[in-house]
Design a protein around this motif. Structure first.
Motif, short mmCIF file in Angstrom:
data_model
loop_
_atom_site.label_atom_id
_atom_site.label_comp_id
_atom_site.label_asym_id
_atom_site.label_seq_id
_atom_site.Cartn_x
_atom_site.Cartn_y
_atom_site.Cartn_z
N SER A 19 24.22 21.57 44.56
CA SER A 19 23.08 22.12 43.82
C SER A 19 23.34 21.94 42.32
N LEU A 20 22.32 21.41 41.61
CA LEU A 20 22.44 21.20 40.17
C LEU A 20 21.24 21.83 39.48
N ASP A 21 21.49 22.59 38.42
CA ASP A 21 20.42 23.23 37.66
C ASP A 21 20.53 22.80 36.21
N SER A 22 19.52 22.07 35.72
CA SER A 22 19.58 21.54 34.36
C SER A 22 19.42 22.62 33.31
N GLN A 75 15.89 21.73 39.11
CA GLN A 75 16.96 21.99 40.07
C GLN A 75 16.96 20.90 41.13
N ARG A 89 22.70 24.59 33.57
CA ARG A 89 23.76 23.59 33.57
C ARG A 89 24.90 24.02 34.50
N ALA A 103 26.58 23.55 38.29
CA ALA A 103 26.70 22.73 39.49
C ALA A 103 27.46 23.52 40.53
N PHE A 107 28.67 16.94 33.54
CA PHE A 107 27.40 17.43 34.08
C PHE A 107 26.28 16.44 33.77
N GLU A 155 30.66 27.46 42.43
CA GLU A 155 30.39 26.79 41.17
C GLU A 155 31.52 25.82 40.83
N PHE A 161 24.18 14.74 36.75
CA PHE A 161 22.76 15.04 36.87
C PHE A 161 21.93 13.77 36.74
#
Length: 240
Positions: free
Chosen positions: A143-146, A136, A149, A151, A165, A157, A169
């Motif tokens: 905020s990005l969460d791999s 993250q 996925r 954002a 993405f 969102e 990222f």
């Protein structure tokens, strides 16, 4: 077995694509009519779409737009003419992942298809998500969460395509580092090819529009003239 849809009304090109894609082990469905293809794509899911622009009854740009609204993740490779620069730009802005200019070599087409499928499969959720490492990134209000996925900007969102993405990222992971267009093509699309840097330009423009901050600015991604792009923390940049 990956299932690829070929939407192409030129019989010779469609036959060539079908032959070579089947030789790679892909299952192929072909449509020569744009409206028939659009209706089918709205009802069924496929692993990748090879999409011509000039089609009878419904053009490829309209199909691309409708398909992207239905499925943000499916890879779309558009086929365009040599003089279709405007169509290529519009296609990328509508969410196409990449394009090939006619006439093209089947070797290059196959490489593009493999790269798009590989990236799509890496982005797909796994059967055992608890074993997937998730990273993250939180930069300013972004905020990005791999893993998921997802954002988010200011808690909202952002709807991104798989390629958008990946690109965002990658830049955010390496914030402050400048990347050329060819380096980004190689890192995100899996290849580097002269003449296709516009793919990067269009994706960057789409990201900037989606990353507009509450103050109306969109300065997470900066252009380094003559070189490429870099990701920055806008709050820190404002103070410098």
């Amino acid at each position: 077995m990956n299932h690829i849809v070929i939407v192409e009304d030129d019989a010779s090109i469609a036959e060539m694509l079908t032959f070579h894609m089947k030789a790679q082990g892909y299952q192929i469905t072909h449509f020569a009519d744009g409206e028939e293809a659009r209706q089918n794509l709205m009802q069924h899911d496929y692993d990748l779409v090879l999409l011509d622009i000039m089609l009878p009854n419904c053009n490829g740009l309209d199909i691309c737009k409708a398909l992207r609204q239905k499925n943000p993740a499916v890879p779309i490779l558009m086929l365009t003419s040599l003089d279709g620069e405007a169509d290529r730009v519009i296609g990328l802005e509508l969410g196409a992942d990449d394009y090939l200019t006619k006439p093209f070599s089947m070797r290059e087409c196959t490489a593009r298809v493999k790269a798009l499928l590989r990236r799509s499969q890496l982005a797909a959720p796994t059967a055992e998500p608890e074993k997937t490492e998730s990273e993250q990134l939180i930069i300013a209000e972004l905020s990005l969460d791999s893993g998921s996925r997802v954002a988010s900007l200011d808690g909202r969102e952002i709807e991104l395509t798989a390629r958008e993405f990946d690109l965002l990222f990658y830049l955010a992971q390496n914030h402050g580092r400048v990347y050329s267009r060819s380096q980004l093509l190689d890192a995100i699309w899996g290849y580097s090819h002269d003449g296709y840097e516009h793919t990067i330009n269009t994706h960057i423009n789409r990201l900037r529009n989606k990353l507009k901050r509450s103050d109306g600015l969109s300065d997470f991604i900066q252009t380094v003239w003559g070189v490429g792009y870099k990701f920055v923390n806008p709050d820190q940049a404002d103070k410098s």
